[in-house]
Structures are given as C-alpha cells and as structure tokens.
Design a protein around this motif. Structure first.
Motif, PDB file in Angstrom:
ATOM      1  N   GLN A 164       0.819  -1.123  -0.039  1.00  0.00           N
ATOM      2  CA  GLN A 164      -0.061   0.006  -0.051  1.00  0.00           C
ATOM      3  C   GLN A 164       0.632   1.304   0.015  1.00  0.00           C
ATOM      4  N   SER A 165       2.106   1.232  -0.065  1.00  0.00           N
ATOM      5  CA  SER A 165       3.236   2.290   0.135  1.00  0.00           C
ATOM      6  C   SER A 165       3.104   2.976  -1.372  1.00  0.00           C
ATOM      7  N   ASP A 166       2.523   2.586  -2.289  1.00  0.00           N
ATOM      8  CA  ASP A 166       2.510   3.248  -3.552  1.00  0.00           C
ATOM      9  C   ASP A 166       1.225   2.747  -4.251  1.00  0.00           C
ATOM     10  N   PRO A 167       0.463   3.746  -5.086  1.00  0.00           N
ATOM     11  CA  PRO A 167      -0.633   3.310  -5.808  1.00  0.00           C
ATOM     12  C   PRO A 167      -0.298   2.403  -7.000  1.00  0.00           C
ATOM     13  N   CYS A 168       0.822   2.482  -7.518  1.00  0.00           N
ATOM     14  CA  CYS A 168       1.131   1.735  -8.733  1.00  0.00           C
ATOM     15  C   CYS A 168       0.943   0.110  -8.318  1.00  0.00           C
ATOM     16  N   TYR A 169       1.134  -0.438  -7.095  1.00  0.00           N
ATOM     17  CA  TYR A 169       0.841  -1.891  -7.048  1.00  0.00           C
ATOM     18  C   TYR A 169      -0.565  -2.037  -7.090  1.00  0.00           C
ATOM     19  N   ALA A 170      -1.514  -1.201  -6.630  1.00  0.00           N
ATOM     20  CA  ALA A 170      -2.657  -1.639  -6.837  1.00  0.00           C
ATOM     21  C   ALA A 170      -3.383  -1.703  -8.294  1.00  0.00           C
ATOM     22  N   SER A 171      -2.608  -0.830  -9.277  1.00  0.00           N
ATOM     23  CA  SER A 171      -3.115  -0.731 -10.554  1.00  0.00           C
ATOM     24  C   SER A 171      -2.507  -1.967 -11.349  1.00  0.00           C
ATOM     25  N   TYR A 172      -1.691  -2.559 -10.503  1.00  0.00           N
ATOM     26  CA  TYR A 172      -1.124  -3.888 -11.404  1.00  0.00           C
ATOM     27  C   TYR A 172      -2.267  -5.216 -10.670  1.00  0.00           C
ATOM     28  N   GLY A 173      -3.187  -4.972  -9.827  1.00  0.00           N
ATOM     29  CA  GLY A 173      -4.043  -5.856  -9.398  1.00  0.00           C
ATOM     30  C   GLY A 173      -3.540  -6.420  -7.885  1.00  0.00           C
ATOM     31  N   VAL A 174      -2.638  -5.822  -7.256  1.00  0.00           N
ATOM     32  CA  VAL A 174      -2.338  -6.207  -5.780  1.00  0.00           C
ATOM     33  C   VAL A 174      -3.477  -5.667  -4.955  1.00  0.00           C
ATOM     34  N   ASP A 175      -4.008  -6.648  -4.034  1.00  0.00           N
ATOM     35  CA  ASP A 175      -5.079  -6.147  -3.150  1.00  0.00           C
ATOM     36  C   ASP A 175      -4.799  -6.746  -1.876  1.00  0.00           C
ATOM     37  N   GLY A 176      -3.543  -7.088  -1.615  1.00  0.00           N
ATOM     38  CA  GLY A 176      -3.473  -7.672  -0.016  1.00  0.00           C
ATOM     39  C   GLY A 176      -3.843  -9.270  -0.006  1.00  0.00           C
ATOM     40  N   SER A 177      -4.004  -9.906  -1.071  1.00  0.00           N
ATOM     41  CA  SER A 177      -4.098 -11.381  -0.865  1.00  0.00           C
ATOM     42  C   SER A 177      -2.800 -11.991  -1.685  1.00  0.00           C
ATOM     43  N   MET A 178      -2.502 -13.216  -0.812  1.00  0.00           N
ATOM     44  CA  MET A 178      -1.283 -13.910  -1.235  1.00  0.00           C
ATOM     45  C   MET A 178      -1.379 -14.004  -2.920  1.00  0.00           C
ATOM     46  N   CYS A 179      -2.350 -14.488  -3.418  1.00  0.00           N
ATOM     47  CA  CYS A 179      -2.215 -14.754  -4.919  1.00  0.00           C
ATOM     48  C   CYS A 179      -2.083 -13.505  -5.570  1.00  0.00           C
ATOM     49  N   SER A 180      -2.506 -12.316  -4.898  1.00  0.00           N
ATOM     50  CA  SER A 180      -2.233 -11.046  -5.822  1.00  0.00           C
ATOM     51  C   SER A 180      -0.641 -10.778  -5.666  1.00  0.00           C
ATOM     52  N   PHE A 181      -0.117 -11.108  -4.546  1.00  0.00           N
ATOM     53  CA  PHE A 181       1.284 -10.754  -4.278  1.00  0.00           C
ATOM     54  C   PHE A 181       2.235 -11.570  -5.322  1.00  0.00           C
ATOM     55  N   ILE A 182       1.764 -12.959  -5.402  1.00  0.00           N
ATOM     56  CA  ILE A 182       2.698 -13.750  -6.288  1.00  0.00           C
ATOM     57  C   ILE A 182       2.561 -13.459  -7.769  1.00  0.00           C
ATOM     58  N   MET A 183       1.102 -13.112  -7.985  1.00  0.00           N
ATOM     59  CA  MET A 183       0.878 -12.654  -9.402  1.00  0.00           C
ATOM     60  C   MET A 183       1.785 -11.664  -9.892  1.00  0.00           C
ATOM     61  N   TYR A 184       1.720 -10.561  -9.090  1.00  0.00           N
ATOM     62  CA  TYR A 184       2.571  -9.409  -9.351  1.00  0.00           C
ATOM     63  C   TYR A 184       4.153  -9.829  -9.323  1.00  0.00           C
TER      64      TYR A 184
END
Length: 747
Positions: A164-184
C-alpha cells in the motif's frame, strides 16, 4: 479472415470493439477443429495439418499475450475484465482440449517448435467452470521453486508490508491477498515462478511475431554520426581516431565471423551506452588528458565495445554527459515508480561505468530496480561478490565507493579474465602494421620501456642499468610537456614522448624487448608489444599486490592478489613471448636478457580473444544469451549443462583454483545446481548436520565439523572464496582455447 490475420488485428486494436471479433474467430476455430480428423489426414497435406495447429495455437497465445497486463482472478486491479475473462476461459479451455485431440491424432506434437508449442500442465489445476463458480485460486510455492527462486519468499514478505506504499501496486491488481502478491511478483517483477498460481506458463518470453533481424552494419559514417562530441569538448576524439584507424579490420572481422557461424537470426537490441568517465561531473578529466599521457585503457575498451555493438547491427544511443543522460531518462515511462515492470522499457541493455551508474541512479531514483537487470558495468579491475552485496560488505567492513551495487556479479565486465565471478569483456589489441608494411622493418637490439609517466620509472635505475649494459638501446615514450620535469629517466634513454599508434608499433617492431617496470597494472600495451614480436619482461612481485599492500587497489572492490604486473600475460601466454621475473634480481635479469638476445626469429603472438573477430564473437554471445532479469530463469541455462562439471574441491581451495587445476573455468551461473545437500552427498559428503549460512565460501563441506553448508544469499555465490577447512562444491565449464569466456558449445 485467417487466424493469423485476426491475431494481428487483435494485437493492433486491443479491446476497442475486438471482443466480438475474438468470439467469432474462436467459434470459427471450433468449427475447423470439429472436422473429422481422419478426413483432415486423408484430404490435406502434412503442411496444411501443421498449419491448422500452428495458426490456432498462435492465435490463442496472442490472445493470452494481449491479456498479459490484465490480472487474472477476482482481484481489485483496474481493467481486470473478470466477467469477460470467465467467458473467454470456457472457450479457450474447450479449444485447447480439441487441439490436444487433433495433435494426438496427427502425431505432430514432437515436431512443433519450442516457441510455438506451449506445454499445458497435466497436473490438477483450477478449471474455467471452477472460476465461474467463484472458487478462489490457490497459490503455493513448491520446494523446488523456492530453490530456483530464492528471493521469492522474501519479496512476498516485503509486499505484505509495503503493497500500500504506492498506488502503482494496486494498478497492477495487488489487493493484499497472497495470490495477488505472487501474481505481481511473477508477472511484473519476475521474482516468483508463474507456475505457483497458473500451473504452467503459456506466455512466450520472446515475441516471435517480430520479423526484424539485426543486420551486419559496416557504414563507418553512421558510426561517426553517433559519436559527435557533446558540447564541443572533444570527449570522443580519441575514440573516433581509434575506430577509424582499425576500421578495415573490423569490417573484415564481422564478415569472417559471419562465414563461420550463423548471424542471421539475431534480434536487434536497443542499447543505451553512457560513458560516465568522460563527463565533466566525474572530475577525472579523461577527455582533457586523452592526448597528454592520461589513462587510455578504459577508452580502448569503450571504443571497441561501441564498434562491436554497431557492426552487429544493434540500435545505439550514446551519451557522456549527465544532462544528456537526464534528458533521456526523464522520457522513460514511470522512471521514478517503485513498481518494477520492465514490459514497456524502451531499452534492452545499458552499458555504463561506475561513475555513470551513480549519475543514472540520480535520475531514475525509486525506479532504479526495473533497470538494474539491464545494466552491464565496464569495470577494469573487477568487483567480487563480497564487495558487491551492500549489506554483507557493510557488515564485514568491505564497503567502498566502487562496491555495494547489489547486482549479479556477472554484470561487471572486465578488461582481463580476472575472476570468473565477473564477465570478461576484454578489448582489441591494435595492429597498426600489416605484414606487408612490416616485412622491411629491421629488428635491432632495442628495448622499449612500458611506462609513459616519469613517476613510473622511480627506483628502477639499477634494473635499467643492467639492461643498458647488456647491449640493448633503451627507448622511452614518456609524456614530456616540460622536459626538465623528467627526473627519473636515465640519460642514456632515448625518449620519444607520446607516439601515435603507427610510430609506436614501428618502434616495437624494431625492438626485441618490452620492459615492464611493475606499474601500470594490466594495461593493453604489453599485448601490443607481444603482437609486434617484442618479448615482454613481466616484473614478478615477491609479495602479491592487493588492496592491503598497493595504494592503487585501496578502495577497489576486490581482494585479488597480483603475482606480477600483468597476470594475464603470465598465466595465459608465458614463454617464449613473456618472461615473468624478479627485476630486483640482477642475475635473473642478465640471464633473461641473454636468452632473448639469443633468439633467432622474433615472431608476434596474439590470442584470438584479443582480435576484432574474437571480441565480436564474445560480445555477440553475451548479448544473445546473457540475461540477468528474473524472468529468464525459466529459459535454458547458458552455458549449457552439457559443458559443465560439478567438482568437489580440496580443503582450502577456491572454486577458481579447483576448476583451473582440471583445465576448466568456474561457472557461477550454475551455482544453484550445487547448492543442495543432495548435491554434496552425491559427491561423497557425509553430513553430520545441514546448515545454511551467508558468506562467499558456500556450498561446501566443513572438514572440522563434517557439516554440509549451503549458500543463503544468491549474490554471494563466489568462485574466489576459500577457507582452510572448507571443501567447495564447484561448477566448472570447459572453454575454447583462445576464447576463455566461451564454452565449446557457447557460440
């Protein structure tokens, strides 16, 4: 419309009205593939059968590539198009099943090329209908994946804290879930394997639809245009002169190489070249001193690198001032974003030096990480792993202004093959005289001294007196802006000042000996002398010179120990072209001079790796095969495993020593294969305990405790680390004689 045409249309228009076209085309494919396969076998040629499968798979993979930036699954990234993707998933799954059946009946699976034939996982995985029913994906790392991607788990932990430190992560689909971390971390930054969530990678790592090829280029005027001087400082003047002098040799070299190996299927790379040493900000005054006795070794290397990249047909952008670099970097997309996507970067490789790297970091700031794997650092004297990893170097009081870059050690390119931990770039030994011009030059009892500055001669008068009394006339090439300042040159020396290349090589052709003084270390001049037939006297050191004993190496990021002024000449050339002796031993000097004077015929020698052709071959192999971005770990290993042996060394020896004793070279890119307890036990280790530590000596067996110790930090894999009680497990490769950087199957 053919599947291939639709693929191109889809790539051009993306989602703008193309969804309907995609669905129609998918239905067309279903119809085609629903044909009775026996009718296809009997009614079409083998070529048509192959084309059906090939075009169908190309289309499906084009669709997958187009959705590459869309995060799959029910996550919060924008443009997820999740409902549409559910529908598409059903259609794609059905078509892939039909393709499997057709492939099986046509029996062509084994004949489809590796880049058009994807490998669909046969392991249980989440089906399209499961996604539609809302079943979540499970993202799990296997033990093997953890070994192949050692930084993945650490990056996941970082993402948990910082996503959550930068909006760019959310723009790639990171939402706090483990799968979103691994996908990114797999799709964007490449630190984790895709198979942890996808089952297998359907995404090609190269765009094979791109038909452009790198064409051999021999237009000298075009290269000179690239080397126009910035701000009229004449920064590139010496480089331009060198290139022009030996241009005919470059032309002949690239043509000769094209006759012996296939150069037609290469892709052109966009390459940024930044010569930080020439910038005003460096304070080194390389540009101002290039014609006044200043150091030229680095300029030789830059000159040859630029020429090789140009004749190989790559697209070059060359800068040498910080403001030039800044204007380019400022145009790069998201240069200052912490998100490390490399998919839209307008450059494939960046060649730079340490000074330039500091300038580059200043402009890209938080976006540096996305460029770091593209970097190739011209580093004359080498950077060892212990100095490269900042945290380790700081903890062990090894951090210097040159080190702490946290790059893969092979991203540093050296002038000589100092350590296998780095990559050997080298340079071209210039030959101003061809055999026709040189055949009438008479060789006399002359000796040329290797030392173009007065201070290099200090304390060497006794040595020079012995040479002079042996009947050799001594010549010098010392810079003499003011003759009265030359305090250390004996009166009997004929000093010519700084000579141009042709005059210097003529003098070398007239001489029998090239006298080393002990400094400068490892320059190009001895190889030029040897190539012209002059025998090099290489001063041996009674105690090795290193960062603790020689001021020159103080602060340099290496603990390498020089046993002589020119270790390459000592180790790779040797007698009768090189005599490595103690120049403080009067009798040894006299005996050696007499041996040289007794030679009937003086013949030049030049290793292939220091010719234009050898240099081009080596750089082409690096460009085609070296890739330090994490995504590329899924590709075939280079050098190939067939050229690598795993050896269990004796206690106290480094992997560099272990390999060299078997006429092999340590290959750091294969350390991962050795970093397992099973690998140690296969070689006969019987482990009392298994440990994982952080240092440059592992993997190894501790002979004191009988513990098997693995390497925890990938950047510390080292060919040079050694301890008395450790037996190293070492990856060693073969090499081409005269081209030590390449294995026998590496070209």
């Amino acid at each position: 419309m053919s599947a291939l045409s639709c693929m191109r249309y889809f790539n051009l228009h993306r989602r703008q009205g193309c969804v309907l076209l995609a669905v129609v085309t998918l239905l067309w494919l279903v119809t085609i593939l629903n044909l009775n396969s026996s009718a296809v076998i009997h009614g079409r040629t083998e070529h048509i059968k192959l084309e059906i499968v090939k075009l169908s798979e190309q289309y499906i993979r084009a669709l997958a590539r187009d959705n590459e930036g869309v995060v799959d699954g029910p996550y919060a990234g924008r443009f997820t198009a999740y409902d549409l993707k559910k529908t598409m998933a059903v259609l794609l799954e059905n078509i892939l099943e039909r393709l499997d059946k057709v492939e099986h009946e046509l029996n062509i699976t084994a004949n489809v090329s590796s880049h058009t034939q994807g490998h669909r996982s046969k392991e249980p995985s989440l089906l399209a209908k499961d996604l539609i029913n809302g079943e979540p994906e499970q993202c799990i790392l296997s033990d093997k994946e953890k070994q192949l991607y050692p930084k993945c788990e650490g990056k996941i932990q970082w993402m948990k804290q910082m996503w959550q430190s930068d909006p760019c992560y959310a723009s790639y689909g990171v939402d706090g879930s483990m799968c979103s971390f691994i996908m990114y971390l797999s799709e964007v930054e490449g630190w984790c394997p895709r198979s942890a969530w996808r089952g297998s990678s359907l995404m090609p790592t190269k765009d094979y639809t791109d038909s452009e090829h790198a064409n051999i280029t021999t237009d000298l005027d075009g290269l000179m245009q690239l080397l126009k001087d910035p701000n009229e400082r004449q920064g590139y003047a010496w480089i331009r002169m060198r290139i022009k002098r030996i241009w005919p040799r470059w032309e002949a070299a690239i043509r000769n190489l094209a006759k012996t190996q296939d150069m037609t299927q290469r892709k052109p790379k966009k390459i940024l070249i930044h010569l930080g040493l020439l910038s005003k900000q460096s304070g080194w005054k390389f540009a101002e001193m290039q014609f006044k006795g200043g150091p030229l070794g680095e300029l030789v290397q830059w000159s040859d690198l630029i020429t090789a990249l140009y004749v190989l047909g790559h697209h070059l952008t060359i800068t040498s001032e910080a403001d030039q670099l800044g204007s380019i970097v400022s145009q790069l997309p998201a240069a200052n974003s912490p998100c490390q996507s490399r998919k839209e970067l307008p450059v494939h490789i960046i060649y730079i030096d340490i000074v330039g790297l500091k300038q580059f970091k200043k402009y890209v700031k938080t976006g540096y990480g996305k460029f770091s794997c593209l970097l190739r650092i011209l580093d004359s004297f080498g950077t060892e792993p212990a100095f490269n990893l900042r945290s380790f170097a700081k903890r062990n009081k090894k951090l210097t202004s040159w080190g702490g870059q946290d790059l893969q050690p092979q991203q540093f390119f050296n002038m000589f093959p100092h350590s296998p931990d780095n990559s050997f770039m080298g340079f071209v030994v210039e030959r101003h005289l061809n055999e026709t011009n040189a055949k009438d030059i008479e060789r006399n009892n002359h000796a040329v001294v290797y030392g173009k500055n007065d201070y290099m001669w200090k304390g060497k008068e006794e040595y020079l007196d012995i040479v002079n009394k042996s009947g050799l006339v001594i010549h010098g090439t010392v810079y003499k802006e003011n003759q009265s300042k030359l305090e250390n040159i004996p009166n009997y020396v004929i000093n010519h000042g700084i000579l141009n290349g042709e005059d210097l090589h003529t003098l070398l052709r007239q001489s029998k000996v090239f006298l080393g003084l002990g400094f400068p270390y490892e320059g190009p001049a001895p190889l030029e002398a040897i190539a012209n037939g002059a025998v090099f006297i290489n001063p041996k050191f009674d105690k090795p010179h290193n960062r603790n004993t020689a001021p020159f190496f103080k602060g340099k990021p290496t603990e390498r120990e020089l046993t002589s002024q020119h270790p390459y000449a000592e180790q790779f050339i040797g007698e009768p072209y090189v005599y490595t002796i103690d120049i403080n031993n009067s009798e040894e000097v006299r005996t050696t001079i007499q041996k040289i004077l007794d030679i009937d015929h003086f013949k030049g020698y030049l290793p292939y790796e220091y010719t234009e052709e050898g240099f081009i071959q080596r750089m082409n192999a690096y460009i085609e095969h070296q890739n330090f971005c994490q995504f590329q770990k899924q590709l075939t290993k280079w050098p190939p495993e067939s050229n690598v042996q795993i050896l269990f060394g004796e206690a106290g020896k480094s992997c560099k020593q272990v390999c060299w004793e078997k006429n092999l070279i340590c290959e750091p890119s294969h350390f991962l294969e050795t970093n397992a307890h099973s690998a140690l036990m296969t070689k006969g280790a019987s482990c009392a305990a298994n440990k994982t530590l952080i240092d440059i000596f592992y993997p190894a067996l501790d002979t004191k405790t009988n513990d098997c110790i693995l390497q925890q930090e990938e950047l510390l894999f080292s060919c040079v680390g050694a301890q008395d009680h450790l037996r190293r497990l070492c990856p060693c490769r073969n090499y081409i004689k005269g081209q030590t950087a390449l294995c026998t199957n590496c070209v």
